[in-house]
Design a protein around this motif. Sequence first.
Motif, PDB file in Angstrom:
ATOM      1  N   SER A 160     -12.934  62.788   7.937  1.00  0.00           N
ATOM      2  CA  SER A 160     -12.545  62.801   6.528  1.00  0.00           C
ATOM      3  C   SER A 160     -11.371  63.746   6.312  1.00  0.00           C
ATOM      4  N   ILE A 161     -10.754  63.646   5.157  1.00  0.00           N
ATOM      5  CA  ILE A 161      -9.825  64.664   4.692  1.00  0.00           C
ATOM      6  C   ILE A 161     -10.608  65.546   3.721  1.00  0.00           C
ATOM      7  N   THR A 162     -10.501  66.851   3.880  1.00  0.00           N
ATOM      8  CA  THR A 162     -11.256  67.793   3.052  1.00  0.00           C
ATOM      9  C   THR A 162     -10.301  68.588   2.183  1.00  0.00           C
ATOM     10  N   PHE A 163     -10.533  68.535   0.879  1.00  0.00           N
ATOM     11  CA  PHE A 163      -9.727  69.264  -0.093  1.00  0.00           C
ATOM     12  C   PHE A 163     -10.455  70.539  -0.504  1.00  0.00           C
ATOM     13  N   GLU A 164      -9.687  71.604  -0.695  1.00  0.00           N
ATOM     14  CA  GLU A 164     -10.267  72.897  -1.058  1.00  0.00           C
ATOM     15  C   GLU A 164      -9.925  73.242  -2.501  1.00  0.00           C
ATOM     16  N   ALA A 165     -10.910  73.732  -3.242  1.00  0.00           N
ATOM     17  CA  ALA A 165     -10.681  74.122  -4.630  1.00  0.00           C
ATOM     18  C   ALA A 165      -9.607  75.203  -4.698  1.00  0.00           C
ATOM     19  N   PRO A 166      -8.734  75.153  -5.707  1.00  0.00           N
ATOM     20  CA  PRO A 166      -7.646  76.134  -5.785  1.00  0.00           C
ATOM     21  C   PRO A 166      -8.116  77.576  -5.831  1.00  0.00           C
ATOM     22  N   TRP A 167      -9.334  77.792  -6.283  1.00  0.00           N
ATOM     23  CA  TRP A 167      -9.843  79.162  -6.385  1.00  0.00           C
ATOM     24  C   TRP A 167     -10.607  79.618  -5.145  1.00  0.00           C
ATOM     25  N   SER A 168     -10.712  78.778  -4.130  1.00  0.00           N
ATOM     26  CA  SER A 168     -11.623  79.064  -3.016  1.00  0.00           C
ATOM     27  C   SER A 168     -11.268  80.318  -2.233  1.00  0.00           C
ATOM     28  N   SER A 169      -9.993  80.746  -2.257  1.00  0.00           N
ATOM     29  CA  SER A 169      -9.606  81.922  -1.484  1.00  0.00           C
ATOM     30  C   SER A 169      -9.715  83.221  -2.280  1.00  0.00           C
ATOM     31  N   ARG A 218       0.666  64.581  18.505  1.00  0.00           N
ATOM     32  CA  ARG A 218      -0.118  63.753  17.593  1.00  0.00           C
ATOM     33  C   ARG A 218       0.608  63.421  16.289  1.00  0.00           C
ATOM     34  N   THR A 219       1.815  63.974  16.064  1.00  0.00           N
ATOM     35  CA  THR A 219       2.521  63.720  14.817  1.00  0.00           C
ATOM     36  C   THR A 219       4.031  63.718  15.042  1.00  0.00           C
ATOM     37  N   THR A 220       4.732  62.998  14.186  1.00  0.00           N
ATOM     38  CA  THR A 220       6.194  62.997  14.216  1.00  0.00           C
ATOM     39  C   THR A 220       6.768  64.098  13.326  1.00  0.00           C
ATOM     40  N   TYR A 221       5.917  64.844  12.643  1.00  0.00           N
ATOM     41  CA  TYR A 221       6.364  65.794  11.621  1.00  0.00           C
ATOM     42  C   TYR A 221       7.261  66.900  12.164  1.00  0.00           C
ATOM     43  N   HIS A 222       6.967  67.386  13.364  1.00  0.00           N
ATOM     44  CA  HIS A 222       7.623  68.598  13.859  1.00  0.00           C
ATOM     45  C   HIS A 222       9.002  68.356  14.480  1.00  0.00           C
ATOM     46  N   ARG A 259      -7.417  69.882   4.652  1.00  0.00           N
ATOM     47  CA  ARG A 259      -7.492  69.997   6.100  1.00  0.00           C
ATOM     48  C   ARG A 259      -8.205  68.789   6.679  1.00  0.00           C
ATOM     49  N   VAL A 260      -8.084  68.644   8.011  1.00  0.00           N
ATOM     50  CA  VAL A 260      -8.829  67.623   8.753  1.00  0.00           C
ATOM     51  C   VAL A 260      -9.578  68.348   9.860  1.00  0.00           C
ATOM     52  N   PHE A 261     -10.897  68.270   9.835  1.00  0.00           N
ATOM     53  CA  PHE A 261     -11.696  68.915  10.864  1.00  0.00           C
ATOM     54  C   PHE A 261     -11.595  68.128  12.183  1.00  0.00           C
ATOM     55  N   PRO A 262     -12.033  68.710  13.302  1.00  0.00           N
ATOM     56  CA  PRO A 262     -11.858  68.052  14.608  1.00  0.00           C
ATOM     57  C   PRO A 262     -12.378  66.618  14.630  1.00  0.00           C
ATOM     58  N   HIS A 274     -10.992  65.548  19.174  1.00  0.00           N
ATOM     59  CA  HIS A 274     -10.757  66.998  19.047  1.00  0.00           C
ATOM     60  C   HIS A 274      -9.483  67.354  18.272  1.00  0.00           C
ATOM     61  N   ASP A 275      -8.610  66.391  17.979  1.00  0.00           N
ATOM     62  CA  ASP A 275      -7.434  66.709  17.168  1.00  0.00           C
ATOM     63  C   ASP A 275      -7.878  67.123  15.770  1.00  0.00           C
ATOM     64  N   GLN A 276      -7.149  68.063  15.186  1.00  0.00           N
ATOM     65  CA  GLN A 276      -7.473  68.549  13.854  1.00  0.00           C
ATOM     66  C   GLN A 276      -6.206  69.053  13.184  1.00  0.00           C
ATOM     67  N   HIS A 277      -6.331  69.373  11.902  1.00  0.00           N
ATOM     68  CA  HIS A 277      -5.209  69.938  11.152  1.00  0.00           C
ATOM     69  C   HIS A 277      -5.773  71.002  10.221  1.00  0.00           C
ATOM     70  N   GLY A 278      -5.339  72.243  10.415  1.00  0.00           N
ATOM     71  CA  GLY A 278      -5.871  73.357   9.637  1.00  0.00           C
ATOM     72  C   GLY A 278      -5.476  73.299   8.170  1.00  0.00           C
ATOM     73  N   SER A 279      -6.075  74.175   7.391  1.00  0.00           N
ATOM     74  CA  SER A 279      -5.844  74.222   5.950  1.00  0.00           C
ATOM     75  C   SER A 279      -4.372  74.481   5.637  1.00  0.00           C
ATOM     76  N   HIS A 280      -3.816  73.671   4.730  1.00  0.00           N
ATOM     77  CA  HIS A 280      -2.404  73.792   4.373  1.00  0.00           C
ATOM     78  C   HIS A 280      -2.151  73.077   3.054  1.00  0.00           C
ATOM     79  N   ASN A 281      -0.994  73.325   2.462  1.00  0.00           N
ATOM     80  CA  ASN A 281      -0.546  72.536   1.326  1.00  0.00           C
ATOM     81  C   ASN A 281       0.876  72.042   1.603  1.00  0.00           C
TER      82      ASN A 281
END
Length: 199
Positions: A132-141, A47-51, A174-177, A105-112
């Motif tokens: 959608s693209i979902t952004f996580e607050a820097p303090w969320s972890s 699904r991506t050329t990145y790898h 991240r991108v959910f499924p 069903h394609d997705q992309h887990g949490s990353h920076n």
Amino acid sequence: MSIQDIKHMGKFHVDFLRIVLDLPHEEISQYTIDFLEEESKDKKWQRTTYHSNEANDRWMANLPHREKMEEDIYKAAEEFVERTGRGKFNEKPFLFYWGSVYKEHDQHGSHNHPRSLIAGTYYPQSVAESESITFEAPWSSHTMHDTLPFDDSQYSYHPNTGDCMLWPSWVNHRVFPQKASDKLRVAISFNIDYGRYHT
């Protein structure tokens, strides 16, 4: 009441920038879909050329309107640093980008995006069913016992075709499924940085 004064100070905000690009989105997205379909022939869906640097180079080599897209991304990055008070680019910025196509069903887990200043994604194809693209607050972890509302710890943005989103590269996202859709979600993601770190 013995309290003499109260002052609420909200700090440490995160900057996001959306810019709408005027490019032949359909031509760019169809080329990217066709390329990844060919790459996946007789093997698991890629699904991506990145790898694969080799595959990414081949995809970039014939990407329609590549020079115009790169020019627009550079301009978007300049807008980002100017509007957010970051250091200006005194030389041509470093730019690395790759293409992704999301089927059901394609997705992309949490990353920076390490080793860069700005992360971003341009969407040559996105429809109502596109995830959608979902952004996580820097303090969320590491919120410890904090009871901040969950909705305050993430921000989801549903892109339209032509949108280009930019954000600090240290923001997890991240991108959910992906849901079923007649049109595939196509994204061109990128890293931008000061050139001096990549010489």
